[in-house]
Design a protein around this motif. Structure first.
Motif, mmCIF file in Angstrom:
data_model
loop_
_atom_site.group_PDB
_atom_site.id
_atom_site.type_symbol
_atom_site.label_atom_id
_atom_site.label_comp_id
_atom_site.label_asym_id
_atom_site.label_seq_id
_atom_site.Cartn_x
_atom_site.Cartn_y
_atom_site.Cartn_z
ATOM 1 N N UNK A 1 -2.050 115.140 13.601
ATOM 2 C CA UNK A 1 -3.306 115.693 14.181
ATOM 3 C C UNK A 1 -4.005 116.495 12.904
ATOM 4 N N UNK A 2 -5.282 116.214 12.642
ATOM 5 C CA UNK A 2 -6.013 117.126 11.868
ATOM 6 C C UNK A 2 -6.110 118.439 12.388
ATOM 7 N N UNK A 3 -5.986 118.802 13.622
ATOM 8 C CA UNK A 3 -6.338 119.765 14.423
ATOM 9 C C UNK A 3 -5.416 121.171 13.936
ATOM 10 N N UNK A 4 -4.313 120.694 13.400
ATOM 11 C CA UNK A 4 -3.240 121.819 12.699
ATOM 12 C C UNK A 4 -3.608 122.279 11.366
ATOM 13 N N UNK A 5 -4.352 121.300 10.667
ATOM 14 C CA UNK A 5 -4.553 121.967 9.282
ATOM 15 C C UNK A 5 -5.737 122.837 9.653
ATOM 16 N N UNK A 6 -6.500 122.752 10.413
ATOM 17 C CA UNK A 6 -7.818 123.816 10.692
ATOM 18 C C UNK A 6 -7.141 124.832 11.322
ATOM 19 N N UNK A 7 -6.101 124.926 12.288
ATOM 20 C CA UNK A 7 -5.504 125.834 12.708
ATOM 21 C C UNK A 7 -4.917 126.823 11.763
ATOM 22 N N UNK A 8 -4.137 126.153 10.798
ATOM 23 C CA UNK A 8 -3.477 126.985 9.817
ATOM 24 C C UNK A 8 -4.249 127.716 8.872
ATOM 25 N N UNK A 9 -5.475 127.088 8.483
ATOM 26 C CA UNK A 9 -6.709 127.804 7.778
ATOM 27 C C UNK A 9 -7.179 128.790 8.395
ATOM 28 N N UNK A 10 -7.429 128.846 9.943
ATOM 29 C CA UNK A 10 -8.062 129.935 10.525
ATOM 30 C C UNK A 10 -6.973 131.140 10.567
ATOM 31 N N UNK A 11 -5.779 130.613 10.722
ATOM 32 C CA UNK A 11 -4.914 131.952 10.782
ATOM 33 C C UNK A 11 -4.304 132.469 9.551
ATOM 34 N N UNK A 12 -4.671 131.705 8.125
ATOM 35 C CA UNK A 12 -4.248 132.315 7.133
ATOM 36 C C UNK A 12 -4.428 134.025 6.987
#
Ligand code: BTN
Length: 279
Positions: free
Chosen positions: A218-229
């Motif tokens: 899922x692409x959702x995870x790469x957005x998540x780790x960008x947001x939490x970086x």
């Protein structure tokens, strides 16, 4: 342990089992290290049914990343999950192997997102690449991921230590100035119901969801780790297997690599390394 605590603990174990993801759940009073225990168990029983969760109230030899020890006091939630990814979900073995380097990030963002709603300031919880969970500049949780070498299908041990109710005043000085606990950071309403059991359940449920998303690409995870970086926009110094890189962090790419722009403007893509310092 008093009767109420025992009841709360057995209710938590029953809920974790009935949620349907975990095959075994053990909650031990004391062990050397939950990661080490699962490694020993699985070397002997490589084909056993997984995922398997081991939680411990105390660890006598808690381990951190590299050669670090993990301070394992009362109030620290310490657990490990042995998990065998579904390889059939990946088209190619090589693709599967390269994606395994994302696992630390997937675990880090699972923990951060499971805990976010109970914090006084929700935006302060971040993941320091690849998987330490921070609130502001203080470490709240650490993750140690190991694999079992030699198993026919790779088995991963996902170990996590979360400072839930830890009394930071009793910590060694080097830890006290750099770590925090959930109890210190959560809202007063959340602190009333804060327990090791409720936090464990929230994290395990989130891990189950995010690991399924990760397996489904899922692409959702790469957005998540960008947001939490935590490191985006900060000056960092990183040691990789063969070089030391300094520069400004430009975030985490879709593959889970940290991007650093050095003073000459050159971009470095780092799939694995240790962040030695950051501002
Ligand atoms: C780190 O921050 O360096 C990683 C710390 C990981 C600690 C956890 S506690 C449960 C599990 N068992 C261990 O021995 N280590 C991990």
């Amino acid at each position: 342990m008093n009767e109420v605590s025992e009841l709360r603990r057995s209710a938590a174990i029953s809920q974790l089992q009935s949620d349907g993801w975990l095959v075994h759940v053990d909650w031990l009073h004391e062990i050397d290290s939950t990661n080490s225990l699962l490694k020993r168990m699985l070397v002997d029983q490589a084909s056993s049914s997984l995922p398997r969760l081991v939680v411990a109230d105390r660890q006598t030899s808690g381990r951190g990343r590299g050669k670090n020890a993990w301070w394992s006091p009362d109030g620290c939630l310490m657990f490990s999950i042995a998990w065998r990814p579904d390889r059939s979900a990946q088209s190619e073995l090589s693709e599967f192997q390269s994606r395994m380097s994302q696992l630390p990030l997937v675990v880090g963002v699972s923990i951060a997102s499971a805990l976010q709603s109970i914090l006084v300031n929700r935006d302060t919880i971040k993941v320091k690449w690849p998987n330490d969970v921070y609130v502001d500049r203080r470490k709240l949780a650490g993750v140690l991921i190991e694999s079992i070498v030699g198993a026919a299908d790779p088995v991963w041990i996902i170990g996590a230590g979360i400072n839930v109710l830890v009394d930071m005043d009793s910590a060694p000085e080097t830890i006290r100035s750099r770590a925090t606990s959930l109890h210190r950071e959560c809202t007063s309403a959340a602190s009333i119901s804060l327990s090791m059991e409720s936090i464990l359940i929230a994290i395990v449920q989130r891990l189950c969801e995010t690991l399924a998303l990760w397996q489904a690409n899922s692409d959702f995870l790469s957005r998540l780790w960008q947001d939490y970086c935590l490191l985006t926009g900060r000056w960092v110094e990183i040691q990789t297997s063969d070089k030391r890189i300094q520069g400004t962090c430009c975030g985490i790419d879709d593959r889970g690599a940290l991007i650093i722009q050095d003073p000459r403007g050159v971009h470095h893509t780092i799939l694995s390394g240790v962040v030695e310092s950051w501002t």
